[in-house]
Design a protein around this motif. Sequence first.
Motif, PDB file in Angstrom:
ATOM      1  N   GLU A  10      -4.937  -5.854  -8.199  1.00  0.00           N
ATOM      2  CA  GLU A  10      -5.420  -7.217  -8.418  1.00  0.00           C
ATOM      3  C   GLU A  10      -6.719  -7.504  -7.666  1.00  0.00           C
ATOM      4  O   GLU A  10      -7.414  -8.474  -7.972  1.00  0.00           O
ATOM      5  CB  GLU A  10      -4.346  -8.241  -8.054  1.00  0.00           C
ATOM      6  CG  GLU A  10      -3.753  -8.121  -6.651  1.00  0.00           C
ATOM      7  CD  GLU A  10      -2.528  -7.217  -6.627  1.00  0.00           C
ATOM      8  OE1 GLU A  10      -2.404  -6.360  -7.527  1.00  0.00           O
ATOM      9  OE2 GLU A  10      -1.699  -7.349  -5.707  1.00  0.00           O
ATOM     10  N   ASP A  11      -7.040  -6.738  -6.660  1.00  0.00           N
ATOM     11  CA  ASP A  11      -8.305  -6.895  -5.946  1.00  0.00           C
ATOM     12  C   ASP A  11      -8.494  -5.673  -5.052  1.00  0.00           C
ATOM     13  O   ASP A  11      -7.659  -4.776  -5.032  1.00  0.00           O
ATOM     14  CB  ASP A  11      -8.353  -8.205  -5.136  1.00  0.00           C
ATOM     15  CG  ASP A  11      -7.187  -8.354  -4.171  1.00  0.00           C
ATOM     16  OD1 ASP A  11      -6.706  -7.330  -3.669  1.00  0.00           O
ATOM     17  OD2 ASP A  11      -6.758  -9.489  -3.918  1.00  0.00           O
TER      18      ASP A  11
ATOM     19  N   LEU B  94      -8.574  -5.560  -1.738  1.00  0.00           N
ATOM     20  CA  LEU B  94      -7.662  -5.514  -0.587  1.00  0.00           C
ATOM     21  C   LEU B  94      -6.391  -4.787  -0.990  1.00  0.00           C
ATOM     22  O   LEU B  94      -5.837  -3.983  -0.241  1.00  0.00           O
ATOM     23  CB  LEU B  94      -7.288  -6.937  -0.125  1.00  0.00           C
ATOM     24  CG  LEU B  94      -8.389  -7.860   0.330  1.00  0.00           C
ATOM     25  CD1 LEU B  94      -8.712  -8.848  -0.750  1.00  0.00           C
ATOM     26  CD2 LEU B  94      -7.981  -8.586   1.573  1.00  0.00           C
ATOM     27  N   ALA B  95      -5.922  -5.090  -2.197  1.00  0.00           N
ATOM     28  CA  ALA B  95      -4.693  -4.472  -2.696  1.00  0.00           C
ATOM     29  C   ALA B  95      -4.932  -2.998  -3.024  1.00  0.00           C
ATOM     30  O   ALA B  95      -4.047  -2.167  -2.808  1.00  0.00           O
ATOM     31  CB  ALA B  95      -4.201  -5.212  -3.931  1.00  0.00           C
TER      32      ALA B  95
ATOM     33  N   GLU C 239     -10.463  -4.759   6.530  1.00  0.00           N
ATOM     34  CA  GLU C 239      -9.314  -4.902   7.422  1.00  0.00           C
ATOM     35  C   GLU C 239      -8.333  -3.742   7.232  1.00  0.00           C
ATOM     36  O   GLU C 239      -7.828  -3.164   8.190  1.00  0.00           O
ATOM     37  CB  GLU C 239      -8.600  -6.241   7.173  1.00  0.00           C
ATOM     38  CG  GLU C 239      -7.514  -6.488   8.210  1.00  0.00           C
ATOM     39  CD  GLU C 239      -6.585  -7.641   7.852  1.00  0.00           C
ATOM     40  OE1 GLU C 239      -6.644  -8.139   6.714  1.00  0.00           O
ATOM     41  OE2 GLU C 239      -5.794  -8.021   8.732  1.00  0.00           O
ATOM     42  N   ASN C 240      -8.097  -3.395   5.963  1.00  0.00           N
ATOM     43  CA  ASN C 240      -7.138  -2.318   5.713  1.00  0.00           C
ATOM     44  C   ASN C 240      -7.698  -0.941   6.049  1.00  0.00           C
ATOM     45  O   ASN C 240      -6.926  -0.021   6.340  1.00  0.00           O
ATOM     46  CB  ASN C 240      -6.645  -2.371   4.263  1.00  0.00           C
ATOM     47  CG  ASN C 240      -5.574  -3.432   4.079  1.00  0.00           C
ATOM     48  OD1 ASN C 240      -4.933  -3.850   5.039  1.00  0.00           O
ATOM     49  ND2 ASN C 240      -5.381  -3.875   2.851  1.00  0.00           N
TER      50      ASN C 240
ATOM     51  N   ALA D 260      -4.816  -1.028   0.114  1.00  0.00           N
ATOM     52  CA  ALA D 260      -3.438  -1.111   0.632  1.00  0.00           C
ATOM     53  C   ALA D 260      -2.539  -0.145  -0.135  1.00  0.00           C
ATOM     54  O   ALA D 260      -1.754   0.605   0.460  1.00  0.00           O
ATOM     55  CB  ALA D 260      -2.915  -2.540   0.515  1.00  0.00           C
TER      56      ALA D 260
END
Lengths: 264, 382
Positions: free
Chosen positions: B65-66, B68-69, B98-99, B72
């Motif tokens: 979905e983005d 960041l995901a 961040e991840n 992750a």
Amino acid sequence: MNEKFFPYMRSEKYPHRLCPGCGHGIIQNAVIRSLAELEVPLKEIVLVAGIGCAGNITNMYIKADTFHVTHGRPLAFATGIKIANPKLHILAISGDGDLASIGGNHLIHAARRNIDFTVICANNGIYGTTGGQLAATTPLGAITSTTPQGNEEPPFDLCALVVGAGGSYVARCSVAQPQFLIKTIKKAFLHKGFSFIDVLSTCPVQFGRRNNLKTPGEMIKWLRENGISKEKVMNLSEEEKKGKFVIGEFCADIERTWLGYSLK
Amino acid sequence: MGNKSVKSNLLAGLHFMQGNEALAEGAIAAGCRFFAGYPITPASEVMLHMVKRLPQVNGHFIQMEDELASIAAVIGASWTGAKAMTATSGPGFSLMMENIGHAVATETPCVIANIQRVGPGTGQATRVGSGDIMQAKWGSHGDYQIIALSPWSVQEMYDLAIRAFNLSERFRIPVIILGDATVGHLRETFEVKENFEVYDREKAFGLPPFDTPEENGVPPMPSLGDGENLIVSGSTHDGFGFKRGTDGDVNEKLVKRLSKKIINHANEIWEVDSYFLDDPEVVIITYGIVARSALGAASEFRKEGKKVGLLRLKTLWPFPEKAVKEVSMHCNNLLVPEMNLGQVLREVERVACSARIDGLNQTDGEPIFPKKIASAVRRLIS
């Protein structure tokens, strides 16, 4: 305590680090009982947790592979794990701030994909770890450290959100009814597809003391008095429904179709 | 585990492809079996090639979905034992920061291809830049080291993708391929070898997955589902992953090892190429597509009998300071052309000695052409 629970616990790590009276301990207990009663092989369980008080439900205490990730992202990590190794049973446990606010996007997309894992939202309606700030789930009117005059923003109904997004097993429980919680966790765990349980929990330290519910007992009593079943809610007037929340299953027997639902 | 020779599943010999596709092929050759990504120009072709190729090698692909995901999911997949990657460009790279820090802290092998476009902000999505060099090193919070590689051709998109996975498995660290829009969209032939070396992560049971007896060691990495009751946590942790939220010594020991496992093994990681470096008057130090322009310019000067050399950095992080320092000791002038306002220039200034150092900076969304480099060099050799 039943002997068969011990293999599921890292007993040497107790007592746990949750505050006295925190409802999350009841959730931890219910999760351990559910897994033990289902006799899930420990090797097949992966627990995924985010940041916040609810991270402490799994982190260190339950004896299975545990993934403690960045704030809001447990379901994105869980998606990668599940797709790369579908044999693993994934149980993601995190808080309302983590799942519904910073990680809200991942919640709706995991539900949309109807990916086969279970999510438990330990929902105490507040940011406990950081000092009692407003959450996306804080009840209207409640005092928090960032709404000193009372919350004016309507909270999320997380079950409605997940049903709308496409989750195929959705239920709400509260820590005031632990037996129903255990039954629901087991059912969700066995469900094939995305299962979500919104578990209303208590935070006497950050929520209760600001809202005339100073003791853990008062908070549990508050949950018990305001949580009503789906059947009962239909007989209530609009006035009587105010401040109440609905306990029960929301879409247990629904078969998903493309862009909609059909009853089995 | 460790190094092994494997046979290519792509026909050995010459292939004609786009850089982004060659990168995807290199990843698959290295053993990548999981890709999660989100569409972004100019990196999307990596994803488009992966969605075609991964099912053919029993791999897994998901569009997340983005960004960041995406990163992750890559980290999650890596912990099941899969070699995993994502590809993106500037704005997506920012979202991943961040991840990426989480992957550093949990010592998760993974590869992130950043096909750079010109920025900042949304910038110009279809045009080239290399403004993310410093971000690749310093973008996530806290102290850490990272590995970043810079390909200059379609051949190297393939070769360095293999190397990125090998380094990431060897050192349990995210490796960033700092490509750019030009190399990514370039089409040329590249050679696939029949056999090549890949590195698989070391696995061991019962040992701490997050500590080693050596202060610069890389611990073995079991997978989720191996029955090790792993605790993989981005919080400060001891050797078995147990959170140590307030113990300063544990944090210091962890942070130092995460850094030393890279810095102390930099000799294994550094790769540079040198051209015409015998007694040069001016040395051009650069990387990526600009290095090809620089080689063109330097070759022309050599034909004229002018002493112009080129040091091409294939590794950007850890910064190849030994090679840069050495070159700087034997010439008077260094020129650092790059498609940003002087990011590698800063590093060259930090390590070089006794030489005049000039930047040649361009952020107009075009590669720097040989002519421009040649005229900058001409000003230096008077």
